[in-house]
Enzyme design. Structure first.
Site, PDB file in Angstrom:
ATOM      1  CG  PHE A 107      -6.696 -16.100  24.951  1.00  0.00           C
ATOM      2  CD1 PHE A 107      -6.423 -14.831  24.454  1.00  0.00           C
ATOM      3  CD2 PHE A 107      -7.070 -17.089  24.054  1.00  0.00           C
ATOM      4  CE1 PHE A 107      -6.521 -14.550  23.098  1.00  0.00           C
ATOM      5  CE2 PHE A 107      -7.167 -16.823  22.699  1.00  0.00           C
ATOM      6  CZ  PHE A 107      -6.893 -15.544  22.218  1.00  0.00           C
ATOM      7  CE1 TYR A 108     -14.941 -19.379  27.894  1.00  0.00           C
ATOM      8  CE2 TYR A 108     -14.797 -18.390  30.077  1.00  0.00           C
ATOM      9  CZ  TYR A 108     -15.551 -18.975  29.075  1.00  0.00           C
ATOM     10  OH  TYR A 108     -16.894 -19.144  29.240  1.00  0.00           O
ATOM     11  CB  ALA A 109     -12.012 -13.623  30.521  1.00  0.00           C
ATOM     12  CB  THR A 116     -12.230 -15.399  23.304  1.00  0.00           C
ATOM     13  OG1 THR A 116     -12.743 -16.260  24.332  1.00  0.00           O
ATOM     14  CG2 THR A 116     -10.782 -15.744  23.023  1.00  0.00           C
TER      15      THR A 116
END
Length: 356
Positions: free
Chosen positions: A159-161, A163
């Protein structure tokens, strides 16, 4: 370094108390810029480390800061209105690939809502150049190496990637709609003095010195493009002056350039253009620390990738610069800082923070 009226240029750096933000602010101050820092001082890791970084920056009359959250649009707007920055380097974000598995909402609020607020203020106050941090993690499931900026980035694995990929797409739309120059830069495993405690180098050095086990994922069969923080911020500094300009004719855009055919927007990798095996990285740390690590061999962690490797041709074409610090030298600088920081802390005073 100066405006047309002769005054020094002002750069707003979000995340100024962070690892990369601190080093960038210091470089900009040394080069004669006025620097405005913006940081929320969140407790994702030791806030004392962040406050030490800011304390050193505040020793310069060229640096001033505001402590607030990106999600606080009113505070951010007031800062833009007061400072009228010539350029903005947006580094602030909820960091950490693995933490996004535990607390995805913090990434939504900081990386999406917060970045939207930065873009809105940059649009309203007509900032001359908005530069924003992305990550090599956007390459996700892409298996082609080295990673080029034109490669597939539609399959993020965390999910970091996701965003950060969203930030790139959001920024392109603003660049197109408002003719706002935007440069996105993708980082590759940054390391060096004043690094974050959740990063591998910090954990490995601490474990080796303390004699506690270190976690080695995928049994060490991983490769990373380790990029020294001093090289990274030099690249960012040079990119500030490489302002994208909308192409009159998209057919004239050079093949090596990622300039958008529809906006003053480009994406740039900043990496060392080399890969180092994780086991070799740990071996180098052991040599520098003078003792062996207790290695706890583990399988690949969810969302991780076996290798990263930057094609940094575009950075070199735009700036004439290529990162070149050898990993052994970067590790040596970190270990020296680590001893300096913790020994100085025990003696009750701040370390100087300069790199060896």
């Amino acid at each position: 370094m100066v405006r047309h009226d002769g005054a020094p240029r002002t750069v707003l750096v979000t995340g100024s108390a962070g690892f990369i933000g601190y080093h960038l602010c210091r470089l900009l101050i040394d080069e004669g810029f006025n620097v405005v820092g913006f940081d929320a001082m969140t407790d994702y890791y030791d806030v004392n480390l962040k406050r030490r970084r800011h304390a050193m920056l505040l020793q310069s009359a060229r640096f001033r800061m505001v402590e607030a959250r990106l999600e606080d649009h009113a505070a951010l707007h007031a800062l833009f209105d007061r400072e009228r920055p010539d350029a903005v380097v947006h580094l602030a974000a909820q960091a950490g690939v693995r933490y996004s598995l535990e607390n995805p909402r913090s990434y939504l609020e900081s990386n999406l809502v917060g970045t939207f607020n930065v873009m809105e203020c940059a649009r309203e106050f007509r900032v001359g150049h908005l530069l924003m941090a992305s990550t090599s993690s956007v390459y996700g499931a892409n298996t082609k190496l080295p990673y080029a900026e034109t490669d597939q980035t539609d399959h993020p694995l965390t999910f970091y990637a996701a965003t950060k990929k969203a930030n790139e797409v959001m920024a392109h739309s603003y660049a197109h709609l408002w003719d706002m120059p935007v440069t996105m830069f993708r980082f590759f495993t940054v390391y060096g003095p004043w690094g974050r405690p959740d990063m591998a180098l910090f954990k490995f050095v601490k474990g080796i010195i303390d004699g506690t086990p270190i976690d080695v994922y995928n049994h060490g069969e991983m490769y990373r493009d380790f990029t020294y923080v001093g090289d990274l911020v030099r690249g960012i500094r040079l990119l500030i002056d490489a302002v994208p300009v909308r192409a009159d004719d998209p057919a004239t855009i050079p093949a090596w350039d990622t300039l958008s055919p529809a906006a003053p927007f480009r994406v740039v990798n900043i990496g060392n253009s080399d890969t180092v095996k994780l086991t070799d990285f740990i071996d180098a740390i052991e040599r520098e620390c003078g003792r062996k690590a207790i290695r706890r061999e583990l399988p690949m962690q969810k969302g991780d990738v076996p290798a990263t490797w930057a094609d940094a041709t575009l950075l070199r074409e735009l700036t004439g610069y290529a990162p070149q610090t050898r990993v052994a030298d970067g590790i040596r600088a970190f270990v020296a800082w680590y001893h300096d920081y913790f020994d100085a802390g025990e003696r009750g005073h701040d370390p100087h923070g300069r790199q060896p």
